[in-house]
Scaffold this active site. Structure first.
Site, PDB file in Angstrom:
ATOM      1  N   ASP A 293     -15.326  -2.808  -1.323  1.00 45.36           N
ATOM      2  CA  ASP A 293     -15.018  -2.603  -0.041  1.00 45.36           C
ATOM      3  C   ASP A 293     -16.105  -2.238   0.848  1.00 45.36           C
ATOM      4  OD1 ASP A 293     -12.349  -2.452  -1.216  1.00 45.36           O
ATOM      5  OD2 ASP A 293     -12.191  -0.368  -1.472  1.00 45.36           O
TER       6      ASP A 293
ATOM      7  N   ASP B 168       0.623  -0.989   0.043  1.00 50.18           N
ATOM      8  CA  ASP B 168       0.052  -0.184  -0.058  1.00 50.18           C
ATOM      9  C   ASP B 168       0.876   1.152   0.045  1.00 50.18           C
ATOM     10  OD1 ASP B 168      -2.072  -1.586   0.128  1.00 50.18           O
ATOM     11  OD2 ASP B 168      -2.706  -1.239   1.941  1.00 50.18           O
TER      12      ASP B 168
END
Length: 246
Positions: free
Chosen positions: A129, A8
């Site tokens: 998500d 990330d």
């Protein structure tokens, strides 16, 4: 089942967030490309990259870091975060990203996702998500009004989506365990392969997914692991051996 180590990207660094909060980031490596190479050298066959700044900005921000990763490794790289139009999709695929992940775009402009699948067969994934069973968008900062995860997934059943990356935000970066039931429920709700993300703590989580797959009518293609690998609660070698066992 495939393991996708997560890289990330925030401000050019390799970080992990806690429950998707940008103000709760832990920096694990100042050199994402070196981290990617380390995963490849250890035997990983794919990588999962997210441009965190881009997810909030709505456009690529950590492009230079992504390009260095792609240039450094030879394994497929999938990328999400800030990819909101057909031009950006094409640019990343042309630059060597194997597969792009479309999240906010899947909610806001599903027809664009369908067109992207038509133009780039097998190279488009949808990122779903979820927070409390409802879809979140804009870098997880907003929850789509009353949109259940399975309902969004079903919109792309016939589009040619390569995979759905399903992230349980409440568990992401917490090391509290994968939401195996939610992953399996989604896999059974659609014909699209599912990649589980969020909460991986150790080998037991991977074993639970493998066992659940044996009795699941759908396909759990893989699992994304981040903090567990960086903190050492998940042994990378053992994880690869388990998931790649015949």
């Amino acid at each position: 089942m495939k393991l996708y180590p997560a890289i990330d990207l925030k401000d050019g660094q390799c970080v992990r967030l806690y429950q998707g909060r940008m103000d709760a980031a832990t920096v694990y490596n100042d050199d994402p490309a070196a981290q990617a190479k380390a995963f490849e050298t250890a035997g990983c066959h794919a990588l999962h990259l997210v441009d965190l700044n881009g997810a909030f900005a709505g456009q690529p921000v950590n492009g230079a870091a992504v390009e260095r990763v792609v240039a450094t490794v030879g394994v497929p790289v999938q990328l999400g975060g800030g990819i909101r139009d057909l031009t950006t999709i094409a640019q990343w695929l042309d630059r060597g990203v194997d597969r792009v992940i479309l999240g906010t775009l899947a909610v806001r402009e599903p027809d664009t996702v369908i067109e992207a699948c038509r133009r780039h067969p097998g190279r488009i994934a949808v990122g779903i998500d979820a927070r409390g069973g409802r879809v979140a968008v804009e870098g997880w900062a907003e929850t789509a009004d009353d949109l259940p995860v399975a309902d969004l997934a079903r919109r792309f059943e016939q589009a040619g989506v390569a995979a759905i990356v399903f992230t349980d935000i409440d568990r992401d970066g917490t090391l509290t365990g994968v939401n195996v039931d939610a992953v399996a429920d989604l896999a059974e709700a659609v014909s699209i392969p599912i990649i589980a993300s969020g909460g991986v703590r150790g080998l037991g989580d991977l074993q639970a997914l493998v066992e659940r797959q044996k009795h699941c009518s759908g396909t759990i293609e893989g699992v994304i692991a981040g903090r567990a690998l960086y903190d050492g609660t998940l042994d990378l070698g053992a994880a690869l051996a388990l998931l790649e066992a015949p």
